[in-house]
Design a protein around this motif. Structure first.
Motif, PDB file in Angstrom:
ATOM      1  N   PRO A  19       0.836  -1.206   0.000  1.00  0.00           N
ATOM      2  CA  PRO A  19       0.000   0.000   0.000  1.00  0.00           C
ATOM      3  C   PRO A  19       0.867   1.251   0.000  1.00  0.00           C
ATOM      4  CG  PRO A  19      -0.279  -1.277   2.045  1.00  0.00           C
ATOM      5  CD  PRO A  19       0.688  -2.005   1.186  1.00  0.00           C
TER       6      PRO A  19
ATOM      7  N   ALA B 126       1.170   5.991   4.580  1.00  0.00           N
ATOM      8  CA  ALA B 126       0.095   6.456   5.455  1.00  0.00           C
ATOM      9  C   ALA B 126       0.145   7.982   5.520  1.00  0.00           C
ATOM     10  CB  ALA B 126       0.266   5.857   6.846  1.00  0.00           C
TER      11      ALA B 126
ATOM     12  N   ASP C 125      -3.075   9.901  10.207  1.00  0.00           N
ATOM     13  CA  ASP C 125      -3.213   8.519  10.678  1.00  0.00           C
ATOM     14  C   ASP C 125      -2.202   8.212  11.778  1.00  0.00           C
ATOM     15  OD1 ASP C 125      -5.302   8.031   8.896  1.00  0.00           O
ATOM     16  OD2 ASP C 125      -3.933   7.312   7.329  1.00  0.00           O
TER      17      ASP C 125
ATOM     18  N   ASN D 241       2.261   1.921   3.983  1.00  0.00           N
ATOM     19  CA  ASN D 241       1.351   1.748   5.105  1.00  0.00           C
ATOM     20  C   ASN D 241       1.279   0.262   5.435  1.00  0.00           C
ATOM     21  OD1 ASN D 241      -0.626   1.832   7.032  1.00  0.00           O
ATOM     22  ND2 ASN D 241      -2.212   2.655   5.696  1.00  0.00           N
TER      23      ASN D 241
ATOM     24  N   SER E 161      -0.416  -2.893   8.843  1.00  0.00           N
ATOM     25  CA  SER E 161      -0.741  -1.557   8.336  1.00  0.00           C
ATOM     26  C   SER E 161      -1.176  -0.641   9.467  1.00  0.00           C
ATOM     27  CB  SER E 161      -1.873  -1.644   7.308  1.00  0.00           C
ATOM     28  OG  SER E 161      -1.473  -2.401   6.206  1.00  0.00           O
TER      29      SER E 161
ATOM     30  N   THR F 134      -3.374   1.810   9.068  1.00  0.00           N
ATOM     31  CA  THR F 134      -4.823   1.906   8.879  1.00  0.00           C
ATOM     32  C   THR F 134      -5.244   0.777   7.948  1.00  0.00           C
ATOM     33  OG1 THR F 134      -4.544   3.368   6.972  1.00  0.00           O
ATOM     34  CG2 THR F 134      -4.844   4.424   9.124  1.00  0.00           C
ATOM     35  N   GLU F 135      -6.501   0.493   7.928  1.00  0.00           N
ATOM     36  CA  GLU F 135      -6.989  -0.592   7.086  1.00  0.00           C
ATOM     37  C   GLU F 135      -6.721  -0.285   5.618  1.00  0.00           C
ATOM     38  OE1 GLU F 135     -10.956  -3.266   6.280  1.00  0.00           O
ATOM     39  OE2 GLU F 135     -10.884  -1.941   8.028  1.00  0.00           O
ATOM     40  N   THR F 136      -6.149  -1.263   4.948  1.00  0.00           N
ATOM     41  CA  THR F 136      -5.915  -1.197   3.506  1.00  0.00           C
ATOM     42  C   THR F 136      -6.543  -2.442   2.899  1.00  0.00           C
ATOM     43  OG1 THR F 136      -3.841  -2.432   3.566  1.00  0.00           O
ATOM     44  CG2 THR F 136      -3.689  -0.036   3.915  1.00  0.00           C
ATOM     45  N   ASP F 137      -6.417  -2.619   1.629  1.00  0.00           N
ATOM     46  CA  ASP F 137      -6.919  -3.850   1.005  1.00  0.00           C
ATOM     47  C   ASP F 137      -6.012  -5.041   1.303  1.00  0.00           C
ATOM     48  OD1 ASP F 137      -9.115  -2.573  -0.067  1.00  0.00           O
ATOM     49  OD2 ASP F 137      -8.119  -2.130  -1.962  1.00  0.00           O
ATOM     50  N   ASP F 138      -4.828  -4.767   1.849  1.00  0.00           N
ATOM     51  CA  ASP F 138      -3.877  -5.822   2.194  1.00  0.00           C
ATOM     52  C   ASP F 138      -3.850  -6.005   3.703  1.00  0.00           C
ATOM     53  OD1 ASP F 138      -2.815  -6.177  -0.481  1.00  0.00           O
ATOM     54  OD2 ASP F 138      -1.903  -4.203  -0.201  1.00  0.00           O
ATOM     55  N   TRP F 139      -4.106  -7.225   4.148  1.00  0.00           N
ATOM     56  CA  TRP F 139      -3.996  -7.527   5.569  1.00  0.00           C
ATOM     57  C   TRP F 139      -2.702  -8.287   5.764  1.00  0.00           C
ATOM     58  CZ3 TRP F 139      -8.724  -8.807   8.951  1.00  0.00           C
ATOM     59  CH2 TRP F 139      -9.738  -7.876   8.749  1.00  0.00           C
TER      60      TRP F 139
ATOM     61  N   ASP G 239      -5.623  -3.730  10.910  1.00  0.00           N
ATOM     62  CA  ASP G 239      -4.673  -2.634  11.087  1.00  0.00           C
ATOM     63  C   ASP G 239      -4.060  -2.701  12.478  1.00  0.00           C
ATOM     64  OD1 ASP G 239      -6.453  -1.321  12.934  1.00  0.00           O
ATOM     65  OD2 ASP G 239      -7.504  -0.425  11.254  1.00  0.00           O
TER      66      ASP G 239
END
Length: 169
Positions: free
Chosen positions: A20, A23, A27, A52, A62, A64-69, A75
């Motif tokens: 990602p 950030a 954040d 991030n 991350s 903050t929440e992204t599409d990648d965990w 997060d």
């Protein structure tokens, strides 16, 4: 290595991994309010100037929440709250879960220290009371080991061993 050199080396090392984007400063500030301590400068710079999450030996969570965990948590705030436990004392204040190593093991960072001292969390060694242990390494040392291919994915060799006579739950 200086922090500038480390940030550049990390950015170069993760290029092409599809991480990602960086950030935002907002954040970082929001998470610092959650923890009640300032984020160590090198970690702040890495989140703000590199990505991030997703950097490091097992991919840092991350901010903050992204599409990648990069763990079972979306997060770092979710991870931090997960360690709060019912009594809120699973971790000493200011220790933040940074990297999920699987099997309930985490690498933690101490926000109470300007250089971000690193800790291990491994409840498999004994009990919850003895799960956290300092590694005697700063974030800069930990990241340098990773960049040099010398990162320990766990168990950490710098960890103080748990007491084998421990009978705590």
């Amino acid at each position: 290595m200086t922090d500038d050199e480390l940030v550049l080396a990390i950015r170069t090392h993760v290029t092409g991994r599809g991480l990602p984007g960086p950030a935002s400063a907002e954040d970082v500030t929001a998470f610092e309010r959650v923890v009640g301590h300032p984020m160590p400068d090198l970690l702040r710079r890495t989140y703000l100037e590199v990505a991030n999450g997703g950097f490091g030996p097992w991919r840092v969570v991350s901010l903050t929440e992204t599409d990648d965990w990069f763990s079972d948590c979306a997060d770092i705030t979710m991870a931090y709250h997960a360690f709060g436990g019912p009594d809120g004392d699973a971790l000493p204040s200011g220790l933040v879960p940074l990297m999920d190593r699987g099997c309930a093991m985490w690498t933690l960072i101490d926000f109470r220290t300007p250089d971000g001292q690193m800790w291990d969390w491994d409840p498999n060694l004994c009990c919850i009371r003895h799960a956290p242990a300092p590694l005697g390494q700063s974030l800069a040392q930990w990241l340098t080991d990773w960049l040099r291919g010398q990162a320990h994915e766990g168990p950490y060799p710098h960890r103080v061993p748990a007491d084998s006579a421990c009978h705590n739950p």
